[in-house]
Scaffold this motif. Structure first.
Motif, PDB file in Angstrom:
ATOM      1  N   TYR A 150      -4.394  -1.916 -22.756  1.00 55.50           N
ATOM      2  CA  TYR A 150      -3.172  -2.045 -23.551  1.00 55.50           C
ATOM      3  C   TYR A 150      -2.718  -3.488 -23.524  1.00 55.50           C
ATOM      4  O   TYR A 150      -2.697  -4.137 -22.480  1.00 55.50           O
ATOM      5  CB  TYR A 150      -2.081  -1.142 -22.969  1.00 55.50           C
ATOM      6  N   ARG A 151      -2.346  -4.008 -24.691  1.00 57.70           N
ATOM      7  CA  ARG A 151      -1.850  -5.378 -24.821  1.00 57.70           C
ATOM      8  C   ARG A 151      -0.391  -5.324 -25.279  1.00 57.70           C
ATOM      9  O   ARG A 151      -0.115  -5.036 -26.442  1.00 57.70           O
ATOM     10  CB  ARG A 151      -2.714  -6.176 -25.804  1.00 57.70           C
ATOM     11  N   LYS A 152       0.512  -5.537 -24.358  1.00 52.36           N
ATOM     12  CA  LYS A 152       1.946  -5.410 -24.624  1.00 52.36           C
ATOM     13  C   LYS A 152       2.428  -6.257 -25.798  1.00 52.36           C
ATOM     14  O   LYS A 152       3.208  -5.760 -26.622  1.00 52.36           O
ATOM     15  CB  LYS A 152       2.735  -5.741 -23.350  1.00 52.36           C
ATOM     16  N   PRO A 153       2.007  -7.533 -25.947  1.00 53.56           N
ATOM     17  CA  PRO A 153       2.505  -8.289 -27.098  1.00 53.56           C
ATOM     18  C   PRO A 153       2.173  -7.636 -28.441  1.00 53.56           C
ATOM     19  O   PRO A 153       2.888  -7.817 -29.421  1.00 53.56           O
ATOM     20  CB  PRO A 153       1.816  -9.648 -26.973  1.00 53.56           C
TER      21      PRO A 153
ATOM     22  N   ASP B 267      -3.044  -5.077  -9.789  1.00 53.52           N
ATOM     23  CA  ASP B 267      -2.275  -3.841  -9.657  1.00 53.52           C
ATOM     24  C   ASP B 267      -1.703  -3.349 -10.980  1.00 53.52           C
ATOM     25  O   ASP B 267      -1.501  -2.150 -11.160  1.00 53.52           O
ATOM     26  CB  ASP B 267      -1.121  -4.036  -8.666  1.00 53.52           C
ATOM     27  N   ASP B 268      -1.439  -4.268 -11.887  1.00 55.05           N
ATOM     28  CA  ASP B 268      -0.801  -3.881 -13.151  1.00 55.05           C
ATOM     29  C   ASP B 268      -1.775  -3.841 -14.324  1.00 55.05           C
ATOM     30  O   ASP B 268      -1.373  -3.876 -15.478  1.00 55.05           O
ATOM     31  CB  ASP B 268       0.351  -4.844 -13.470  1.00 55.05           C
ATOM     32  N   GLU B 269      -3.071  -3.747 -14.007  1.00 54.56           N
ATOM     33  CA  GLU B 269      -4.095  -3.749 -15.058  1.00 54.56           C
ATOM     34  C   GLU B 269      -4.827  -2.408 -15.060  1.00 54.56           C
ATOM     35  O   GLU B 269      -5.371  -1.990 -14.047  1.00 54.56           O
ATOM     36  CB  GLU B 269      -5.079  -4.898 -14.799  1.00 54.56           C
ATOM     37  N   PHE B 270      -4.829  -1.762 -16.210  1.00 54.37           N
ATOM     38  CA  PHE B 270      -5.491  -0.478 -16.372  1.00 54.37           C
ATOM     39  C   PHE B 270      -6.511  -0.607 -17.491  1.00 54.37           C
ATOM     40  O   PHE B 270      -6.145  -0.943 -18.618  1.00 54.37           O
ATOM     41  CB  PHE B 270      -4.469   0.620 -16.698  1.00 54.37           C
ATOM     42  N   VAL B 271      -7.786  -0.379 -17.176  1.00 51.81           N
ATOM     43  CA  VAL B 271      -8.844  -0.554 -18.171  1.00 51.81           C
ATOM     44  C   VAL B 271      -9.773   0.650 -18.166  1.00 51.81           C
ATOM     45  O   VAL B 271      -9.896   1.363 -17.179  1.00 51.81           O
ATOM     46  CB  VAL B 271      -9.666  -1.850 -17.939  1.00 51.81           C
ATOM     47  N   GLU B 272     -10.413   0.850 -19.312  1.00 50.92           N
ATOM     48  CA  GLU B 272     -11.450   1.874 -19.449  1.00 50.92           C
ATOM     49  C   GLU B 272     -12.698   1.193 -19.985  1.00 50.92           C
ATOM     50  O   GLU B 272     -12.621   0.384 -20.901  1.00 50.92           O
ATOM     51  CB  GLU B 272     -10.968   2.949 -20.416  1.00 50.92           C
ATOM     52  N   LEU B 273     -13.850   1.527 -19.404  1.00 53.64           N
ATOM     53  CA  LEU B 273     -15.121   0.924 -19.819  1.00 53.64           C
ATOM     54  C   LEU B 273     -15.694   1.613 -21.049  1.00 53.64           C
ATOM     55  O   LEU B 273     -15.591   2.829 -21.185  1.00 53.64           O
ATOM     56  CB  LEU B 273     -16.155   1.059 -18.706  1.00 53.64           C
ATOM     57  N   LEU B 274     -16.321   0.800 -21.890  1.00 51.70           N
ATOM     58  CA  LEU B 274     -17.094   1.302 -23.021  1.00 51.70           C
ATOM     59  C   LEU B 274     -18.384   0.496 -23.072  1.00 51.70           C
ATOM     60  O   LEU B 274     -18.365  -0.708 -22.821  1.00 51.70           O
ATOM     61  CB  LEU B 274     -16.370   1.070 -24.346  1.00 51.70           C
ATOM     62  N   GLU B 275     -19.470   1.148 -23.382  1.00 47.13           N
ATOM     63  CA  GLU B 275     -20.733   0.454 -23.616  1.00 47.13           C
ATOM     64  C   GLU B 275     -21.135   0.743 -25.055  1.00 47.13           C
ATOM     65  O   GLU B 275     -21.326   1.903 -25.424  1.00 47.13           O
ATOM     66  CB  GLU B 275     -21.806   0.912 -22.625  1.00 47.13           C
TER      67      GLU B 275
END
Length: 181
Positions: free
Chosen positions: A63-66, A140-148
């Motif tokens: 997610y990119r808040k800006p 701590d404030d970074e949430f990511v999901e991997l895609l290939e």
């Protein structure tokens, strides 16, 4: 280039944050007039184009808040003070993807928004991914999901604007140019 140089008369420090600093400079223009320049100071960043053995590109969605939305991007992060870009590249690759590498190739570097920011971004590529035995903790404030994704799938994501940032679009164009050679 000197003929376009703007001389700083005064700098006002507005904000000193975790990622950026904001300054406003009063400058003298080449014709003797004065102007204000709003400057965003950034330590620099690194991105990695990670390619798996089966020729898929590893992306992260976050997610990119800006923008108030999620984007699919190549792994990236900011340089820490005194850190060499290739060290940042491996650290970000490990934190965001769970892979590491000992074989990075510098592809290019560029200024992201030179009209108001001094951020430089380094882009590396690796085709020698190794899964980490133990996960490395990210921010701590970074949430990511991997895609290939295959290159064709990545190009479709770009058309759909799910991939919509400069570094990732650059990566896609770079990989596409390798296919044509």
């Amino acid at each position: 280039m000197k003929k376009f140089e703007e001389k700083t008369i005064r700098t006002e420090h507005i904000y000193d944050g975790k990622v950026v600093k904001l300054e406003v400079d009063d400058v003298t223009l080449p014709d003797g007039q004065t102007a204000k320049r709003e400057l965003l100071k950034h330590p620099g960043a690194v991105a990695v184009i990670p390619i798996t053995k089966d020729k898929k590109i590893v992306f992260v969605e976050q997610y990119r808040k800006p923008l108030e939305k999620s984007l699919v991007e190549i792994p990236a992060g900011k340089l820490e003070p005194g850190e060499r870009p290739e060290i940042t590249a491996v650290r970000e690759l490990e934190e965001e993807t769970g892979y590491t590498t000992s074989d990075l190739k510098l592809i290019t570097s560029f200024y992201t928004s030179p009209g108001f920011a001094d951020e430089i971004m380094y882009i590396y590529m690796t085709e020698d991914l190794k899964p980490l035995k133990d996960a490395v903790a990210g921010d701590d404030d970074e949430f990511v999901e991997l895609l290939e994704l295959t290159l064709d799938e990545a190009k479709q994501y770009a058309r759909e604007q799910r991939i919509h940032d400069a570094k990732t679009n650059y990566a896609i164009l770079y990989l596409e140019s390798l296919e044509r050679m």
